[in-house]
Write an enzyme that holds these catalytic residues in place. Structure first.
Site, PDB file in Angstrom:
ATOM      1  N   SER A 161      -9.190   2.935   1.219  1.00  0.00           N
ATOM      2  CA  SER A 161      -9.723   1.661   0.747  1.00  0.00           C
ATOM      3  C   SER A 161      -9.531   1.539  -0.755  1.00  0.00           C
ATOM      4  CB  SER A 161     -11.213   1.542   1.076  1.00  0.00           C
ATOM      5  OG  SER A 161     -11.734   0.329   0.548  1.00  0.00           O
ATOM      6  N   GLY A 162      -9.266   0.312  -1.180  1.00  0.00           N
ATOM      7  CA  GLY A 162      -9.109   0.042  -2.593  1.00  0.00           C
ATOM      8  C   GLY A 162      -8.063  -1.012  -2.874  1.00  0.00           C
TER       9      GLY A 162
ATOM     10  N   HIS B 206     -36.238  -5.942  37.740  1.00  0.00           N
ATOM     11  CA  HIS B 206     -35.668  -4.944  36.831  1.00  0.00           C
ATOM     12  C   HIS B 206     -36.700  -3.955  36.307  1.00  0.00           C
ATOM     13  CE1 HIS B 206     -31.692  -6.670  36.823  1.00  0.00           C
ATOM     14  NE2 HIS B 206     -32.177  -7.870  36.539  1.00  0.00           N
TER      15      HIS B 206
ATOM     16  N   ALA C  25      -1.285  -1.124  12.477  1.00  0.00           N
ATOM     17  CA  ALA C  25      -2.071  -0.459  13.516  1.00  0.00           C
ATOM     18  C   ALA C  25      -1.671  -0.944  14.900  1.00  0.00           C
ATOM     19  CB  ALA C  25      -3.554  -0.715  13.279  1.00  0.00           C
TER      20      ALA C  25
ATOM     21  N   LYS D 220     -13.965   4.316   8.051  1.00  0.00           N
ATOM     22  CA  LYS D 220     -13.278   3.205   7.378  1.00  0.00           C
ATOM     23  C   LYS D 220     -13.592   1.881   8.069  1.00  0.00           C
ATOM     24  CE  LYS D 220     -10.288   1.119   4.642  1.00  0.00           C
ATOM     25  NZ  LYS D 220      -9.756  -0.038   5.319  1.00  0.00           N
TER      26      LYS D 220
ATOM     27  N   GLU E  82     -18.025  -4.424   4.226  1.00  0.00           N
ATOM     28  CA  GLU E  82     -17.267  -5.287   3.311  1.00  0.00           C
ATOM     29  C   GLU E  82     -17.339  -6.744   3.783  1.00  0.00           C
ATOM     30  OE1 GLU E  82     -12.559  -5.901   2.734  1.00  0.00           O
ATOM     31  OE2 GLU E  82     -13.260  -3.860   2.292  1.00  0.00           O
ATOM     32  N   TYR E  83     -17.168  -6.984   5.094  1.00  0.00           N
ATOM     33  CA  TYR E  83     -17.322  -8.331   5.646  1.00  0.00           C
ATOM     34  C   TYR E  83     -18.708  -8.881   5.290  1.00  0.00           C
ATOM     35  CZ  TYR E  83     -13.257  -8.697   8.845  1.00  0.00           C
ATOM     36  OH  TYR E  83     -12.005  -8.824   9.388  1.00  0.00           O
TER      37      TYR E  83
ATOM     38  N   HIS F  15     -16.949   0.865   6.926  1.00  0.00           N
ATOM     39  CA  HIS F  15     -16.751   0.386   5.552  1.00  0.00           C
ATOM     40  C   HIS F  15     -16.291  -1.063   5.556  1.00  0.00           C
ATOM     41  CE1 HIS F  15     -13.896  -0.606   2.330  1.00  0.00           C
ATOM     42  NE2 HIS F  15     -14.599   0.181   1.529  1.00  0.00           N
ATOM     43  N   ASN F  16     -15.301  -1.370   6.391  1.00  0.00           N
ATOM     44  CA  ASN F  16     -14.775  -2.733   6.440  1.00  0.00           C
ATOM     45  C   ASN F  16     -15.801  -3.716   6.978  1.00  0.00           C
ATOM     46  OD1 ASN F  16     -12.455  -1.486   5.562  1.00  0.00           O
ATOM     47  ND2 ASN F  16     -11.114  -2.517   7.017  1.00  0.00           N
TER      48      ASN F  16
ATOM     49  N   MET G 273       0.827  -1.208   0.000  1.00  0.00           N
ATOM     50  CA  MET G 273       0.000   0.000   0.000  1.00  0.00           C
ATOM     51  C   MET G 273       0.862   1.258   0.000  1.00  0.00           C
ATOM     52  SD  MET G 273      -3.281  -0.590  -0.164  1.00  0.00           S
ATOM     53  CE  MET G 273      -4.095   0.831   0.584  1.00  0.00           C
TER      54      MET G 273
ATOM     55  N   LYS H 253      -8.420  -9.412   9.873  1.00  0.00           N
ATOM     56  CA  LYS H 253      -7.433  -8.558  10.527  1.00  0.00           C
ATOM     57  C   LYS H 253      -7.965  -7.833  11.754  1.00  0.00           C
ATOM     58  CE  LYS H 253      -4.437  -7.691   6.567  1.00  0.00           C
ATOM     59  NZ  LYS H 253      -3.803  -6.656   5.705  1.00  0.00           N
TER      60      LYS H 253
END
Length: 489
Positions: free
Chosen positions: A130-131, A453, A78, A185, A192-193, A188-189, A15, A262
């Site tokens: 991304s890309g 509760h 990261a 992002k 994507e998943y 976005h990921n 990258m 990841k």
């Protein structure tokens, strides 16, 4: 006069290299540095040869090579490595210099780093990119956020190297403060998943349920890419089925069915849990990867656990058409959930994320780019305060048209014993979201029974809480986990 670079890039993995080459091709002079300095010389002697790229062999040399305000893009792993590099870098910087983290950092880490950098007089930008390697070289989707004062300095570079829509709009714009760029992002990921899992489930139904060959699969996905499902992921899926190895065997059939990840998908789901948002489809996509990784355990279980034979007896052409509709409808839900999470966290953090602007940034360059995102952008243009994509006329009508096939697919997968967790979760979410009265009244009765509760009543205003002495042995003291104070009798 010594030549100065417009920007420095740290990290010469694929990258980093491709972004540098992208920048150089757009007329920028780029300084590069890598912790393993041998990679710098290798790059200069190879792909960077003859281009406006300056190699640096120390952090100090990198900083000295840059024009002011210095702009340094970090393309490193990261987590702790980012903090470790910042500790090396910042002593060389001056007030007003700009650090750009282009890796997949967690947005909370980025928010912390923005605040720390600004306290030291620096500016910090956390940007999603991304890309993949092709996007980095030819034009990625770029999602920057952080120190707003840095935007005008980095805009000319980032908007020059990013992807553009067919109508000439840059797939890069300012997201907001703190870690908002990396948050977008991350979402976005997560989407994507979801997209990838939906496609994988459809593939298994076509392969195992309908018995399609790889050639037939290539044709089906190729045809789908010309219609409703026009997207990068559908396009490459079609191409994958046509790739053969040297022995004439389809490469996809040689690949072990154990998926890696990841961590960004898990971050998305964890963030949704913390925000109380039902990100059910993306969660199933993450869990499906985890289940796939249990390869040996699954093989052993397959010898002991029984289920129906995956033999489809119906009309194949009809089921293929139904699968297209199911994939499209579930994809709508995936994006609806992602934007719902974005809306909730943006409000909590006061980031004021422009959802239509995000859809625009995702229309080109990124992994989830598709024609479909133009419809999302239009939905937010028509109603900026849209709370859920499912409520936009375009998408509600699309679901209405698709849900017959969607339901038939989910039913058929259950009857055939073919798992479609993400497609099924999408349908369950849709049915839950459109249901005015869910069975949560029973859940609250159970919680009040065993833990006092409390609950709200249908015949009282929201915010007024009640408790029932279900056994006759309890008192009037209630838990504060649902309501506050004493409940009404």
């Amino acid at each position: 006069m010594e030549r100065k670079a417009d920007i420095g890039v740290v990290g010469l993995a694929v990258m980093g290299e491709n972004l540098i080459l992208n920048m150089a091709s757009k007329g920028f002079t780029v300084a590069c540095y890598n912790r393993t300095t041998a990679r710098v010389k290798e790059f200069l002697d190879g792909r960077a040869a003859g281009k406006s790229i300056i190699g640096c062999y120390s952090v100090g040399e990198l900083v000295a090579t840059l024009s002011r305000p210095r702009k340094i893009l970090c393309m490193i792993k990261a987590g702790a490595p980012v903090d470790q590099f910042l500790a090396l870098l910042t002593p060389h910087l001056e007030p007003g210099d700009i650090i750009i983290d282009g890796g997949n950092s967690h947005f909370a880490d980025t928010s912390r780093r923005v605040a720390e950098a600004e306290r030291q007089g620096f500016l910090y930008v956390g940007t999603g990119i991304s890309g993949g390697e092709e996007g980095a070289l030819l034009g990625p989707s770029i999602m920057p956020g952080g120190s707003a004062a840095a935007w005008e300095a980095v805009r000319p570079i980032l908007q020059k190297i990013c992807a553009y829509t067919d109508s000439g709009e840059a797939c890069c714009d300012w997201i907001g403060a703190g870690g908002s760029g990396h948050f977008v992002k991350m979402v976005h990921n997560g989407i994507e998943y979801g997209d990838m899992q939906l496609i994988a489930e459809t593939y298994q139904m076509l392969r195992d349920g309908l018995g399609l060959s790889n050639q037939q699969l290539q044709e089906v996905f190729g045809r789908w890419n010309e219609g409703l499902l026009d997207s990068y992921l559908i396009e490459i899926t079609s191409a994958i089925f046509g790739m053969m190895d040297q022995e004439g065997v389809a490469v996809v059939d040689r690949i072990l069915d154990a998926a890696g990840q990841k961590g960004t998908g898990r971050w998305t789901v964890a963030t949704a849990l913390e925000a109380g948002q039902p990100l059910t489809l993306i969660a199933e996509a993450v869990f499906a990867r985890s289940l796939s990784a249990m390869k040996e355990e699954r093989v052993a279980a397959s010898r002991l656990l029984t289920g129906p034979e995956a033999v489809f007896a119906g009309d194949r052409a009809v089921m293929i058409a139904d699968l297209e509709q199911a994939l499209y409808a579930a994809k709508i839900v995936s994006y609806a959930q992602g934007f719902q999470l974005m809306r909730a966290v943006s409000a909590e953090k006061q980031w004021r994320i422009d959802h239509g602007g995000v859809a625009l940034m995702w229309r080109g360059g990124c992994i989830i780019r598709s024609a479909f995102l133009g419809n999302i952008q239009q939905a937010f243009a028509e109603e900026a305060g849209l709370i859920n994509l499912l409520l936009a006329p375009f998408f509600s009508q699309a679901i209405e048209r698709a849900q017959g096939g969607w339901r038939r697919v989910v039913a058929a997968s259950a009857q055939l014993g073919i798992p479609m967790p993400a497609v099924s979760a999408a349908l369950a979410y849709y049915d839950g979201y459109r249901t005015a009265r869910l069975p949560a009244n029973l859940l609250q009765a159970q919680r009040d029974y065993f833990g006092a509760h409390t609950y709200e009543r249908v015949d009282s205003p929201r915010g007024r809480f009640f408790h029932t002495n279900w056994t006759g042995h309890g008192g009037s003291t209630v838990s504060s986990s649902y309501g506050q104070g004493k409940a009404s009798p």
